[in-house]
Design an enzyme around this catalytic site. Structure first.
Site, PDB file in Angstrom:
ATOM      1  N   GLY A 268      -3.926  -0.924  10.625  1.00 42.22           N
ATOM      2  CA  GLY A 268      -3.407  -2.064  11.154  1.00 42.22           C
ATOM      3  C   GLY A 268      -1.884  -2.444  10.981  1.00 42.22           C
ATOM      4  O   GLY A 268      -1.129  -2.613  11.936  1.00 42.22           O
ATOM      5  N   ALA A 269      -1.887  -2.517   9.678  1.00 42.62           N
ATOM      6  CA  ALA A 269      -0.297  -2.761   9.233  1.00 42.62           C
ATOM      7  C   ALA A 269      -0.117  -2.546   7.683  1.00 42.62           C
ATOM      8  O   ALA A 269      -1.134  -2.244   7.141  1.00 42.62           O
ATOM      9  CB  ALA A 269       0.022  -4.309   9.617  1.00 42.62           C
ATOM     10  N   GLU A 271       1.923  -3.562   3.837  1.00 46.99           N
ATOM     11  CA  GLU A 271       2.659  -4.786   3.265  1.00 46.99           C
ATOM     12  C   GLU A 271       4.025  -4.185   2.561  1.00 46.99           C
ATOM     13  O   GLU A 271       4.286  -5.061   1.667  1.00 46.99           O
ATOM     14  CB  GLU A 271       1.655  -5.291   2.335  1.00 46.99           C
ATOM     15  CG  GLU A 271       1.387  -4.460   1.203  1.00 46.99           C
ATOM     16  CD  GLU A 271      -0.072  -3.568   1.388  1.00 46.99           C
ATOM     17  OE1 GLU A 271      -0.401  -3.273   2.576  1.00 46.99           O
ATOM     18  OE2 GLU A 271      -0.597  -3.678   0.335  1.00 46.99           O
ATOM     19  N   ASN A 272       4.620  -3.265   2.901  1.00 47.38           N
ATOM     20  CA  ASN A 272       5.927  -2.963   2.060  1.00 47.38           C
ATOM     21  C   ASN A 272       6.791  -3.948   1.729  1.00 47.38           C
ATOM     22  O   ASN A 272       6.941  -4.696   2.619  1.00 47.38           O
ATOM     23  CB  ASN A 272       6.658  -1.657   2.880  1.00 47.38           C
ATOM     24  CG  ASN A 272       5.785  -0.893   3.647  1.00 47.38           C
ATOM     25  OD1 ASN A 272       5.134  -0.075   2.855  1.00 47.38           O
ATOM     26  ND2 ASN A 272       5.691  -0.736   5.114  1.00 47.38           N
ATOM     27  N   HIS A 304      -2.248 -11.686   6.628  1.00 49.75           N
ATOM     28  CA  HIS A 304      -2.470 -10.840   5.441  1.00 49.75           C
ATOM     29  C   HIS A 304      -1.439 -10.158   4.884  1.00 49.75           C
ATOM     30  O   HIS A 304      -1.502  -9.982   3.713  1.00 49.75           O
ATOM     31  CB  HIS A 304      -3.579  -9.802   6.134  1.00 49.75           C
ATOM     32  CG  HIS A 304      -4.285  -8.823   5.297  1.00 49.75           C
ATOM     33  ND1 HIS A 304      -5.556  -8.980   4.689  1.00 49.75           N
ATOM     34  CD2 HIS A 304      -3.777  -7.530   4.896  1.00 49.75           C
ATOM     35  CE1 HIS A 304      -5.688  -7.838   3.993  1.00 49.75           C
ATOM     36  NE2 HIS A 304      -4.717  -7.088   4.140  1.00 49.75           N
ATOM     37  N   GLU A 305      -0.571  -9.392   5.750  1.00 51.93           N
ATOM     38  CA  GLU A 305       0.476  -8.496   5.189  1.00 51.93           C
ATOM     39  C   GLU A 305       1.409  -9.381   4.276  1.00 51.93           C
ATOM     40  O   GLU A 305       1.791  -9.127   3.376  1.00 51.93           O
ATOM     41  CB  GLU A 305       1.275  -7.749   6.177  1.00 51.93           C
ATOM     42  CG  GLU A 305       0.210  -7.037   6.963  1.00 51.93           C
ATOM     43  CD  GLU A 305      -0.678  -5.876   6.006  1.00 51.93           C
ATOM     44  OE1 GLU A 305      -0.344  -5.601   5.242  1.00 51.93           O
ATOM     45  OE2 GLU A 305      -1.795  -5.579   6.950  1.00 51.93           O
ATOM     46  N   HIS A 308      -0.083 -10.460   0.900  1.00 51.75           N
ATOM     47  CA  HIS A 308       0.070  -9.082   0.150  1.00 51.75           C
ATOM     48  C   HIS A 308       1.403  -9.409  -1.001  1.00 51.75           C
ATOM     49  O   HIS A 308       1.103  -8.587  -1.883  1.00 51.75           O
ATOM     50  CB  HIS A 308       0.132  -7.851   0.616  1.00 51.75           C
ATOM     51  CG  HIS A 308      -1.002  -7.064   0.929  1.00 51.75           C
ATOM     52  ND1 HIS A 308      -2.359  -7.243  -0.165  1.00 51.75           N
ATOM     53  CD2 HIS A 308      -1.872  -6.791   1.936  1.00 51.75           C
ATOM     54  CE1 HIS A 308      -3.201  -6.605   0.500  1.00 51.75           C
ATOM     55  NE2 HIS A 308      -3.076  -6.253   1.925  1.00 51.75           N
ATOM     56  N   GLU A 327      -6.948  -5.805  -1.764  1.00 50.97           N
ATOM     57  CA  GLU A 327      -7.486  -6.121  -0.295  1.00 50.97           C
ATOM     58  C   GLU A 327      -8.644  -7.131  -0.285  1.00 50.97           C
ATOM     59  O   GLU A 327      -8.591  -7.906   0.623  1.00 50.97           O
ATOM     60  CB  GLU A 327      -7.998  -4.616   0.066  1.00 50.97           C
ATOM     61  CG  GLU A 327      -6.989  -3.737   0.238  1.00 50.97           C
ATOM     62  CD  GLU A 327      -5.752  -3.921   1.072  1.00 50.97           C
ATOM     63  OE1 GLU A 327      -5.770  -5.249   1.698  1.00 50.97           O
ATOM     64  OE2 GLU A 327      -4.563  -3.122   1.169  1.00 50.97           O
TER      65      GLU A 327
HETATM   66  N1  TRP Z   1      -2.539  -1.932   2.804  1.00 52.83           N
HETATM   67  C1  TRP Z   1      -2.808  -1.907   3.907  1.00 52.83           C
HETATM   68  C2  TRP Z   1      -3.352  -3.324   4.393  1.00 52.83           C
HETATM   69  O1  TRP Z   1      -4.767  -3.610   4.506  1.00 52.83           O
HETATM   70  C3  TRP Z   1      -3.532  -0.812   4.531  1.00 52.83           C
HETATM   71  C4  TRP Z   1      -2.931   0.458   5.220  1.00 52.83           C
HETATM   72  C5  TRP Z   1      -2.038   0.392   6.072  1.00 52.83           C
HETATM   73  C6  TRP Z   1      -3.093   1.632   4.862  1.00 52.83           C
HETATM   74  N2  TRP Z   1      -1.780   1.707   6.437  1.00 52.83           N
HETATM   75  C7  TRP Z   1      -2.514   2.580   5.517  1.00 52.83           C
HETATM   76  C8  TRP Z   1      -4.111   2.483   4.001  1.00 52.83           C
HETATM   77  C9  TRP Z   1      -2.503   4.018   5.520  1.00 52.83           C
HETATM   78  C10 TRP Z   1      -4.192   3.635   4.019  1.00 52.83           C
HETATM   79  C11 TRP Z   1      -3.470   4.414   4.702  1.00 52.83           C
HETATM   80  O2  TRP Z   1      -2.821  -4.076   4.915  1.00 52.83           O
HETATM   81 ZN    ZN Z   2      -4.370  -5.088   3.058  1.00 49.20          ZN
END
Ligand code: TRP
Ligand code: ZN
Length: 883
Positions: A268-269, A271-272, A304-305, A308, A327
């Site tokens: 989905g997305a 959180e960098n 959510h992001e 994080h 998570e």
């Molecule tokens: N940390 C991300 C989230 O939950 C999850 C995620 C995004 C992810 N891209 C990924 C996990 C690629 C594994 C591989 O918001």
């Molecule tokens: Zn997450």
């Protein structure tokens, strides 16, 4: 992709890293096929490593190493070795040193979408969980935290926008049409949070003033021409930032916050730090192109992001076994945000529905695992409903057990104590114990024991003594590798309702306080006695779904009708309706199996449902949830064994039709009353009205009179928003005849230029229960707008078919299974993580009736013996067959 049997990693083998990296300097010369990465790592021995090994071992995959030096001195070939997954330097200085590495990578060829890749011409990265090692050699594990400086260089024409984590430092022009940008992230972070973006993108901008008065520049980058569609995401971002300050006292900590939407993304997305990267379906929305469900998920994933930033980034995970630490907690936080922004009850219903559909199903099959797994072969396979959604339920139970105030104190302590650290579940739980002085050691079992507990409850009433007695037994079904289970600490929120519909004061015979209505079930069998109960009560158990368990309780149909009318806990009022509908459907399946027609029980249900939806004190979104009958997979999960999806489909259709017919007049009224008032708005109230109208339309369509067909066609062809248009399309595509062809052609003509909206066209056809569906879906895999390399396309066509079209995926001839398995193997050649996810659709195979079970097993065995499987698919298919 490898052939030798991969070995699992185990939680118990955790060792601190031998070496730490304090700072990373990166320099990227971006080029589609030959990007050059220069890395300078400030390395030192880890004082906490015990007896550190001499050798420095770094992770690295698919890298071409061009240069390696320590403190400016190039190493000779004898000083180091490189294999397919690592680089080892046998002898390094005991004092801190700088390791310099130059690697070359090919973003264009990267179809696994891990590391640095290109999505529709945009350079972007995905480093969680282990993608950074495809950029440079590094100790690619979450307990190595460093500050980063990142310089990017590219052709101005190719990538006018250059972004990385942290704050911008400088940028400028170079010769030959090239330019550069430098970014610095002052917050130490693990490599999985690294990100960069380079491309030709449009953006929208805004600002946010934090509680302490700092100004933050916010930008969302999207494809040119789509800027207006990012407005909702921006609004959601600002509301999230404010909410985290108010609810958890958490402020943002950089000068900028950037979001980039890309089209090709495995999840989905992400959180960098300071640079969230999103699947564009979770950013872009307008009335014409996005459904209310899309608006809702954009709001919750943006939140959510963003959340994080504190739960994941400022405090990260020690190792990937602790994934639920970030998570589960962050899902809990985004659920709470949505509950506050929308209707809390409706949000809870939606979240519980999702939990049961995905997590309970996972927990009941061969892929069941604890919220904190003890071993894995490929970590990408553990981004699951169990880690995320059940993980969130565990946090919610802590809140229920401690109460809101002590829970908040525990969170505050967690932020204070572990800021800047890589933490564990033990660290997290200790904060709540210290803040509340309560013992959570029994509760902790939830993290290590898999499976969905069943609570078997029985209520007895003693007229003479005016006492009620509730007996609760917890049954813990076995899961793979775990046959015997210990009883858990389960918080059960309870109410007793008197015959007059009034709540009865709860008074325990033990004198224990039960002000909050929560019983603590801690033993295998327990009896709770209540005093001064004036008349026989109806119990309302597990209010608000206070624990992720199945409930078995002998309520009569009359009791359910009573709860549907009187329960003050609106979640349980909905639950009563849902339980009743499920009973009726399971009955219908039984009758169909015996060749009978049984509708007697259904009449009682439909009548009670009619009374419920007539209650205009209930908000439209809630009434819509009442009208959404249990899905075919809900029924399959309830039946549990020897499931025949064909019979379930017929029973489901039968109840839809019966309800549509019996409540016809009321449903027609709803369709009229819930018409749009004024201009489109995505807010929860307006969305609720559309949801109620569409739920009524579904039932009326099932009734199937000529008038109903016309209503449906009008709804689709005259829709002025995507919620109605897409809902209409799915219903029409489920049918047959001229109107189906016309509607699909109409939708295609209108939306073929929009790569996001066209996914709804693929998905509508993938869901069709018609016998011809599989043939059409196969043809669609050759459609020019379809691509196996684009995860959103794979999910829209193959994912929706496997998960949302039970009657055709589970065709008795096994052709549905063969089709999906063939696609999985094709995808596995280049994107193992998506392939493994698609294969997960088979996780219910052993619950099927023998014919289909055999067919599914043969197909899985075929997958298992395919040469050169990825670790991802190897692990899933092995666990699936190992039973
Ligand atoms: N940390 C991300 C989230 O939950 C999850 C995620 C995004 C992810 N891209 C990924 C996990 C690629 C594994 C591989 O918001
Ligand atoms: Zn997450």
């Amino acid at each position: 992709m490898k052939t030798d049997t991969p070995r699992p990693r185990r939680l118990k083998d955790y060792r601190p890293p031998d070496y730490l990296v304090d700072h990373v300097d990166l320099d990227f010369a971006l080029d589609p096929e030959r990007t050059i990465v220069e890395a300078k790592l400030k390395v030192r021995r880890n004082p906490a490593a015990g007896k550190a090994r001499q050798a420095l071992v770094l992770d690295g995959e698919q890298l071409e190493l061009q240069r390696i030096a320590i403190d400016g001195k190039p190493l000779t070939a004898n000083d180091y070795t490189v294999d397919a997954t690592s680089l080892s330097i046998a002898k390094v200085s005991a004092r801190a040193f700088t390791l310099e590495l130059t690697t070359v990578i090919n973003p264009e060829a990267n179809k696994a979408l891990q590391g640095l890749y290109r999505s529709r011409g945009v350079f972007c990265t995905q480093c969680e969980a282990e993608g950074f090692r495809r950029i440079t050699f590094f100790p690619d594990r979450p307990d190595v935290l460093a500050t980063y400086t990142c310089r990017l260089e590219a052709d101005v024409a190719l990538a006018p926008v250059l972004l990385a984590n942290g704050n911008p430092v400088s940028r400028g022009k170079l010769g030959k049409g090239r330019h550069f940008a430098v970014w610095h992230d002052p917050h130490p972070k693990p490599s999985y949070l690294f990100a960069l973006v380079g491309g030709d993108l449009g953006h929208i901008a805004s600002t946010f003033k934090t509680a302490s008065g700092r100004k933050v520049d916010l930008k969302i980058y999207v494809e040119h021409g789509k800027e207006a569609r990012a407005a909702w995401a921006m609004d959601a971002l600002k509301r999230s930032m404010r909410w985290d300050e108010k609810r958890f006292g958490r402020e943002y900590d950089l000068d900028v916050f950037n979001i980039v939407a890309v089209s090709d993304f495995n999840m989905g997305a992400m959180e960098n730090k300071g640079l969230n990267i999103f699947n564009d379906r979770l950013i872009l929305a307008s009335a014409e192109t996005a459904t209310d469900a899309n608006f809702e998920s954009i709001e919750s994933v943006v939140a959510h992001e963003y959340f994080h930033n504190w739960t994941g980034n400022r405090i990260t995970c020690r190792d990937w076994f602790q994934l639920c630490l970030k998570e589960g907690l962050t899902v809990y936080r985004d659920q709470e945000f949505s509950a506050d922004e929308r209707s809390a009850t409706v949000q809870r219903i939606i979240d519980v529905r999702q939990l049961r559909a995905m997590q309970f199903t996972e927990d009941a099959g061969p892929l069941a695992h604890p919220v904190r797994p003890e071993s894995y072969i490929e970590i990408n396979n553990f981004y699951t409903a169990t880690v995320y959604e059940k993980g969130a339920e565990l946090v919610r139970m802590i809140e229920t057990i401690l109460g809101r105030e002590d829970f908040r104190r525990g969170m505050d302590l967690y932020f204070e104590r572990h800021d800047g650290q890589a933490a564990t579940i033990e660290d997290f739980l200790t904060c709540f114990e210290d803040a509340s002085k309560q013992d959570l050691s029994h509760f902790k079992l939830w993290y290590s024991q898999a499976g969905t507990p069943e609570l078997v409850c029985a209520l007895r009433y003693d007229r003479a003594k005016k006492q009620a007695e509730l007996k609760i037994e917890q049954v813990l079904p076995p899961t793979p590798g775990e046959t015997r289970k210990k009883p858990l600490h389960i918080p059960v929120r309870l109410g007793l309702i008197g015959g007059n519909g009034q709540e009865i004061m709860l008074k325990r015979d033990t004198g224990e306080s039960i002000d909050d209505g929560v019983l603590h079930v801690t033993k295998r069998t327990q009896t709770f006695r209540f005093l001064d109960v004036p008349s026989p009560p109806v119990p309302s158990i597990l209010r608000g779904f206070s624990a992720p368990v199945n409930l078995t309780l002998n309520l009569s149909d009359r009791d359910l009708e009573f709860l549907m009318a009187h329960d003050q806990d609106l979640f349980n009022r909905w639950q009563a309706a849902n339980t009743y509908a499920t009973r009726v459907l399971v009955d219908m399946v039984k009758s169909l199996r015996k060749g009978e027609r049984a509708t007697a029980r259904a009449a009682g249900f439909v009548k009670a449902l009619g009374a419920s939806i007539a209650d205009e004190a209930l908000e439209p979104a809630y009434r819509a949830e009442l009208l959404k009958l249990p899905s075919q997979s809900d029924i399959a999960r309830t039946i549990g064994r020897n499931v025949d999806p064909g019979l379930i489909f017929r029973a489901h259709r039968q109840l839809l039709k019966l309800t549509g017919t019996a409540l016809g007049a009321a449903l027609e009224n709803i369709c009229g009353e819930m018409r749009a008032q004024g201009a489109f708005s995505p807010d929860a109230q307006s969305a609720g009205r559309r949801a109620l109208r569409n739920a009524a339309l579904t039932l009326l369509t099932a009734r199937g009179t000529a008038l109903d067909d016309t209503r449906l066609a009008d709804h689709f062809f005259k829709a002025d928003n995507m919620t109605d248009e897409a809902h209409g399309l799915v219903l029409i595509a489920a049918g047959s005849g001229d109107v189906r062809e016309k509607a699909l052609a109409h939708f295609f003509d209108r939306w073929q230029g929009d790569h996001l909206v066209i996914d709804k066209w693929f998905a509508a056809q993938a869901q069709s229960p018609q016998r011809s569906a599989l043939g059409q879906i196969k043809a669609l895999t050759r459609h020019p707008l379809f691509s196996l390399e684009a995860p959103n396309k794979v999910r829209a066509l193959i994912g929706v078919f496997a998960l949302q079209n039970p009657v055709q995926f589970h065709r008795p001839d096994g052709a549905g299974y063969e089709f999906v398995a063939k696609q999985v193997l094709a995808i596995d050649r280049f994107n193992p993580s998506i392939a493994a996810r698609m294969l997960g659709a088979f996780r219910i195979w052993h619950a099927l009736e023998p014919g289909r079970r055999g067919a599914a097993k043969r197909v899985l065995q075929g997958v298992a013996k395919t040469p050169d499987l990825s670790r991802d698919v190897f692990e899933i298919v092995s666990r699936m067959l190992d039973r």
